[in-house]
Design an enzyme around this catalytic site. Structure first.
Site, PDB file in Angstrom:
ATOM      1  N   PHE A   1       0.823  -1.220   0.000  1.00 28.53           N
ATOM      2  CA  PHE A   1       0.000   0.000   0.000  1.00 28.53           C
ATOM      3  C   PHE A   1       0.859   1.272   0.000  1.00 28.53           C
ATOM      4  CE2 PHE A   1      -2.192   2.787   3.376  1.00 28.53           C
ATOM      5  CZ  PHE A   1      -2.754   3.631   2.434  1.00 28.53           C
TER       6      PHE A   1
ATOM      7  N   THR B   1       5.986   2.672  12.763  1.00 24.38           N
ATOM      8  CA  THR B   1       4.593   2.931  13.126  1.00 24.38           C
ATOM      9  C   THR B   1       4.455   3.538  14.518  1.00 24.38           C
ATOM     10  OG1 THR B   1       2.532   1.762  13.641  1.00 24.38           O
ATOM     11  CG2 THR B   1       4.526   0.479  13.845  1.00 24.38           C
ATOM     12  N   ASP B   2       3.329   4.213  14.746  1.00 24.60           N
ATOM     13  CA  ASP B   2       3.032   4.729  16.088  1.00 24.60           C
ATOM     14  C   ASP B   2       2.693   3.599  17.067  1.00 24.60           C
ATOM     15  OD1 ASP B   2       0.543   4.015  15.058  1.00 24.60           O
ATOM     16  OD2 ASP B   2      -0.448   5.903  15.551  1.00 24.60           O
ATOM     17  N   GLU B   3       2.376   2.412  16.535  1.00 26.55           N
ATOM     18  CA  GLU B   3       1.920   1.321  17.422  1.00 26.55           C
ATOM     19  C   GLU B   3       3.005   0.838  18.368  1.00 26.55           C
ATOM     20  OE1 GLU B   3      -0.506  -1.748  15.861  1.00 26.55           O
ATOM     21  OE2 GLU B   3      -1.506  -0.426  14.442  1.00 26.55           O
TER      22      GLU B   3
ATOM     23  N   TYR C   1       2.601  -7.756  15.958  1.00 23.38           N
ATOM     24  CA  TYR C   1       2.998  -6.808  14.900  1.00 23.38           C
ATOM     25  C   TYR C   1       3.823  -5.663  15.484  1.00 23.38           C
ATOM     26  CZ  TYR C   1       2.668  -2.669  11.927  1.00 23.38           C
ATOM     27  OH  TYR C   1       2.971  -1.521  11.227  1.00 23.38           O
TER      28      TYR C   1
ATOM     29  N   LYS D   1       7.796  -4.641  15.037  1.00 24.51           N
ATOM     30  CA  LYS D   1       8.225  -3.344  14.504  1.00 24.51           C
ATOM     31  C   LYS D   1       9.126  -2.628  15.525  1.00 24.51           C
ATOM     32  CE  LYS D   1       7.305  -1.443  11.175  1.00 24.51           C
ATOM     33  NZ  LYS D   1       7.915  -1.434   9.798  1.00 24.51           N
TER      34      LYS D   1
HETATM   35  P1  NAD Z   1       1.548  -3.645   3.197  1.00 19.05           P
HETATM   36  O1  NAD Z   1       1.236  -4.870   3.986  1.00 19.05           O
HETATM   37  O2  NAD Z   1       0.473  -3.053   2.338  1.00 19.05           O
HETATM   38  O3  NAD Z   1       2.798  -3.923   2.250  1.00 19.05           O
HETATM   39  C1  NAD Z   1       3.934  -4.614   2.679  1.00 19.05           C
HETATM   40  C2  NAD Z   1       4.758  -4.991   1.458  1.00 19.05           C
HETATM   41  O4  NAD Z   1       5.932  -5.670   1.913  1.00 19.05           O
HETATM   42  C3  NAD Z   1       4.048  -5.942   0.498  1.00 19.05           C
HETATM   43  O5  NAD Z   1       4.211  -5.519  -0.833  1.00 19.05           O
HETATM   44  C4  NAD Z   1       4.741  -7.281   0.740  1.00 19.05           C
HETATM   45  O6  NAD Z   1       4.743  -8.135  -0.404  1.00 19.05           O
HETATM   46  C5  NAD Z   1       6.139  -6.817   1.115  1.00 19.05           C
HETATM   47  N1  NAD Z   1       6.860  -7.812   1.922  1.00 19.05           N
HETATM   48  C6  NAD Z   1       6.407  -8.477   3.019  1.00 19.05           C
HETATM   49  N2  NAD Z   1       7.331  -9.330   3.460  1.00 19.05           N
HETATM   50  C7  NAD Z   1       8.422  -9.200   2.659  1.00 19.05           C
HETATM   51  C8  NAD Z   1       9.703  -9.800   2.617  1.00 19.05           C
HETATM   52  N3  NAD Z   1      10.075 -10.736   3.508  1.00 19.05           N
HETATM   53  N4  NAD Z   1      10.571  -9.428   1.652  1.00 19.05           N
HETATM   54  C9  NAD Z   1      10.211  -8.472   0.733  1.00 19.05           C
HETATM   55  N5  NAD Z   1       8.998  -7.894   0.710  1.00 19.05           N
HETATM   56  C10 NAD Z   1       8.119  -8.236   1.663  1.00 19.05           C
HETATM   57  O7  NAD Z   1       2.090  -2.580   4.240  1.00 19.05           O
HETATM   58  P2  NAD Z   1       1.863  -1.004   4.295  1.00 19.05           P
HETATM   59  O8  NAD Z   1       0.582  -0.730   4.975  1.00 19.05           O
HETATM   60  O9  NAD Z   1       2.123  -0.433   2.952  1.00 19.05           O
HETATM   61  O10 NAD Z   1       3.035  -0.593   5.304  1.00 19.05           O
HETATM   62  C11 NAD Z   1       4.342  -0.338   4.816  1.00 19.05           C
HETATM   63  C12 NAD Z   1       5.250   0.001   5.971  1.00 19.05           C
HETATM   64  O11 NAD Z   1       4.741   1.145   6.657  1.00 19.05           O
HETATM   65  C13 NAD Z   1       5.344  -1.105   7.028  1.00 19.05           C
HETATM   66  O12 NAD Z   1       6.664  -1.168   7.483  1.00 19.05           O
HETATM   67  C14 NAD Z   1       4.406  -0.643   8.136  1.00 19.05           C
HETATM   68  O13 NAD Z   1       4.824  -1.132   9.388  1.00 19.05           O
HETATM   69  C15 NAD Z   1       4.562   0.862   8.052  1.00 19.05           C
HETATM   70  N6  NAD Z   1       3.387   1.650   8.473  1.00 19.05           N
HETATM   71  C16 NAD Z   1       2.147   1.393   7.968  1.00 19.05           C
HETATM   72  C17 NAD Z   1       1.069   2.200   8.338  1.00 19.05           C
HETATM   73  C18 NAD Z   1      -0.316   1.972   7.787  1.00 19.05           C
HETATM   74  O14 NAD Z   1      -1.259   2.631   8.234  1.00 19.05           O
HETATM   75  N7  NAD Z   1      -0.507   1.079   6.828  1.00 19.05           N
HETATM   76  C19 NAD Z   1       1.275   3.257   9.241  1.00 19.05           C
HETATM   77  C20 NAD Z   1       2.567   3.472   9.755  1.00 19.05           C
HETATM   78  C21 NAD Z   1       3.626   2.683   9.353  1.00 19.05           C
HETATM   79  O1  DAU Z   2      -1.180   3.019  13.526  1.00 17.09           O
HETATM   80  C1  DAU Z   2      -0.469   2.600  12.388  1.00 17.09           C
HETATM   81  C2  DAU Z   2      -0.910   1.206  12.035  1.00 17.09           C
HETATM   82  O2  DAU Z   2      -2.214   1.315  11.456  1.00 17.09           O
HETATM   83  C3  DAU Z   2       0.028   0.490  11.081  1.00 17.09           C
HETATM   84  O3  DAU Z   2       1.268   0.330  11.713  1.00 17.09           O
HETATM   85  C4  DAU Z   2      -0.542  -0.867  10.680  1.00 17.09           C
HETATM   86  O4  DAU Z   2       0.297  -1.481   9.725  1.00 17.09           O
HETATM   87  C5  DAU Z   2      -1.910  -0.657  10.082  1.00 17.09           C
HETATM   88  O5  DAU Z   2      -2.501  -1.895   9.745  1.00 17.09           O
HETATM   89  C6  DAU Z   2      -2.809   0.112  11.039  1.00 17.09           C
HETATM   90  O6  DAU Z   2      -3.137  -0.703  12.209  1.00 17.09           O
HETATM   91  P1  DAU Z   2      -4.603  -0.728  12.855  1.00 17.09           P
HETATM   92  O7  DAU Z   2      -4.755  -1.997  13.583  1.00 17.09           O
HETATM   93  O8  DAU Z   2      -4.880   0.541  13.563  1.00 17.09           O
HETATM   94  O9  DAU Z   2      -5.472  -0.705  11.492  1.00 17.09           O
HETATM   95  P2  DAU Z   2      -6.776  -1.532  11.040  1.00 17.09           P
HETATM   96  O10 DAU Z   2      -7.251  -0.915   9.773  1.00 17.09           O
HETATM   97  O11 DAU Z   2      -6.554  -2.995  11.075  1.00 17.09           O
HETATM   98  O12 DAU Z   2      -7.812  -1.170  12.191  1.00 17.09           O
HETATM   99  C7  DAU Z   2      -8.207   0.176  12.438  1.00 17.09           C
HETATM  100  C8  DAU Z   2      -9.215   0.153  13.574  1.00 17.09           C
HETATM  101  O13 DAU Z   2     -10.421  -0.467  13.099  1.00 17.09           O
HETATM  102  C9  DAU Z   2      -8.782  -0.674  14.765  1.00 17.09           C
HETATM  103  O14 DAU Z   2      -9.258  -0.062  15.958  1.00 17.09           O
HETATM  104  C10 DAU Z   2      -9.467  -2.024  14.570  1.00 17.09           C
HETATM  105  C11 DAU Z   2     -10.746  -1.634  13.842  1.00 17.09           C
HETATM  106  N1  DAU Z   2     -11.287  -2.630  12.885  1.00 17.09           N
HETATM  107  C12 DAU Z   2     -10.433  -3.151  11.973  1.00 17.09           C
HETATM  108  C13 DAU Z   2     -10.886  -4.068  11.050  1.00 17.09           C
HETATM  109  C14 DAU Z   2      -9.932  -4.664  10.031  1.00 17.09           C
HETATM  110  C15 DAU Z   2     -12.632  -2.956  12.902  1.00 17.09           C
HETATM  111  O15 DAU Z   2     -13.412  -2.465  13.742  1.00 17.09           O
HETATM  112  N2  DAU Z   2     -13.082  -3.870  11.998  1.00 17.09           N
HETATM  113  C16 DAU Z   2     -12.261  -4.435  11.064  1.00 17.09           C
HETATM  114  O16 DAU Z   2     -12.734  -5.281  10.247  1.00 17.09           O
END
Ligand code: NAD
Ligand code: DAU
Length: 336
Positions: free
Chosen positions: A11, A122-124, A149, A153
């Site tokens: 993503f 991440t903030d988590e 997770y 991280k």
């Molecule tokens: P995502 O799950 O959408 O994408 C992860 C990508 O990493 C995928 O394309 C997957 O194929 C690749 N990948 C996984 N394992 C691998 C491996 N062993 N070798 C090579 N590639 C591999 O994740 P995202 O939501 O795009 O998050 C990207 C980064 O940002 C992560 O490090 C996540 O912790 C961080 N992050 C995400 C969010 C969020 O809200 N999504 C917020 C803060 C930080």
């Molecule tokens: O805060 C940053 C993080 O945000 C990233 O590091 C993670 O990679 C990313 O997945 C995201 O984590 P969350 O657990 O906060 O995101 P998620 O979309 O899974 O959930 C958001 C909120 O919604 C959480 O309180 C759980 C709730 N939820 C989630 C799903 C998937 C629901 O209520 N129903 C659902 O089906």
């Protein structure tokens, strides 16, 4: 500049590659991605033929793949991770492997070739804040991860800092709040709920929907990483946030309204174990030092995201059916 982007088919990584090649057309990007279930090369069709873009399928845990790519790069921008909290509860091992071990393999290579390293986190890692309080996370908040997770991280963040403090590796880190926007895999709350509502299905709200997240439009995250790569101070961490705290019921009701569905489309389901109550970020350091702040409000961003998902219904359906995984075989395998 030559960038090695890990996890660029996911993503945020795919949004970042689009952003970078648009904003820095003179630079080149190599995208190293294993193509797990979360990696989707369809996200990158628009840049596939750009001579400054190259895709390599491989695992960040494999030094034989990683070393030559890091050798060629000026900077590693490390997104690759297992990223979904619910999956980490079901299968923690792969999170430790990719997020902790994979990061260490990349760090070793960066050290060997003296390559700069930007770590996307991440903030988590900071744990959970009290509901109703006005406290926020910042760069000095003590680590307190709760899910496999966030624990994996946190391990990766510690390793990145250890490689800087022990060996002098030039690193920067960023810890960001919840992103949303185009190419968001429909397993996370916002894209899952939008795709369900578009298809006339109910949305599963965990518990009572009281948990709070701080939402940031993904392009603003990419811009923040750009500011850090360009002008960030080596060895520093920058917290990135949306300034848009919403509880899950607020987000759900807004999505229902914008997609013309009523509250009968809500299904309350069993809560996530160890569900963090509230995340919120104080991003004043990056604002003060690097002039970054969010440019898209939550209301604007959610409308843009809904519009994008309306225009990409077939993309979302292929994600749900698993057909997106055939793209690599069709477009890439026969070329090799
Ligand atoms: P995502 O799950 O959408 O994408 C992860 C990508 O990493 C995928 O394309 C997957 O194929 C690749 N990948 C996984 N394992 C691998 C491996 N062993 N070798 C090579 N590639 C591999 O994740 P995202 O939501 O795009 O998050 C990207 C980064 O940002 C992560 O490090 C996540 O912790 C961080 N992050 C995400 C969010 C969020 O809200 N999504 C917020 C803060 C930080
Ligand atoms: O805060 C940053 C993080 O945000 C990233 O590091 C993670 O990679 C990313 O997945 C995201 O984590 P969350 O657990 O906060 O995101 P998620 O979309 O899974 O959930 C958001 C909120 O919604 C959480 O309180 C759980 C709730 N939820 C989630 C799903 C998937 C629901 O209520 N129903 C659902 O089906």
């Amino acid at each position: 500049m030559k960038l090695l982007v890990t996890g660029g088919a996911g993503f945020i990584g795919s949004n970042f590659i689009h952003y970078w090649l648009r904003e820095h057309p003179e630079d080149s990007v190599v995208n190293l991605d294993k193509l797990t279930y979360a990696g989707n090369l369809e996200n990158l069709t628009e840049v596939e033929k750009n001579p400054n873009y190259q895709f390599v399928r491989g695992d960040i845990c494999d030094p034989e793949v990683v070393n030559p790519l890091v050798h060629e790069a000026d900077i590693v921008v490390h997104f690759a991770a297992e990223s979904h909290v619910d999956r980490s509860i079901m299968e923690p091992g792969v999170f430790v492997q990719t997020n902790a071990v994979g990061t260490q393999v990349l760090l070793n290579a960066a050290l060997e070739y003296k390559t700069r390293f930007h770590h996307v986190s991440t903030d988590e890692v900071y744990g959970s804040l009290k509901l109703g309080s006005d406290t926020k996370f910042d760069e000095n908040t003590r680590y307190d991860p709760h899910s496999p997770y966030s624990a994996s991280k946190a391990a990766s963040d510690h390793l990145v800092r250890a490689y800087h403090d022990t060996y002098g590796l030039p690193v920067t880190l960023s810890n960001c709040t919840n992103n949303y926007g185009p190419w968001h895999f429909p397993e996370k709350m916002i894209p899952l709920f939008i795709t369900h509502l578009l298809e006339g299905e109910k949305v599963p709200v965990y518990g009572e929907g009281i948990n709070v997240r701080d939402w940031l439009y993904v392009e603003d995250h990419c811009r923040a990483i750009d500011r850090i790569i360009t002008d960030g101070k080596i060895g520093e961490t920058y917290c990135i946030g949306g300034g848009a705290e919403k509880n899950n019921m607020e987000v759900t009701k807004l999505l229902l309204k914008l997609l013309g569905r009523d509250e009968s489309f809500i299904e309350f389901v069993k809560d996530r174990p160890g569900h963090d109550l509230r995340y919120a970020m104080d991003y004043s350091k990056i604002t003060k030092e690097l002039g970054w702040k969010p440019s898209v409000t939550f209301e604007e961003g959610i409308q843009k995201t809904i519009d994008w998902f309306k225009e990409h219904r077939e993309w979302a359906k292929r994600c749900t059916s698993g057909d997106y995984q055939k793209y690599y075989e069709q477009q890439y395998e026969q070329r090799q």
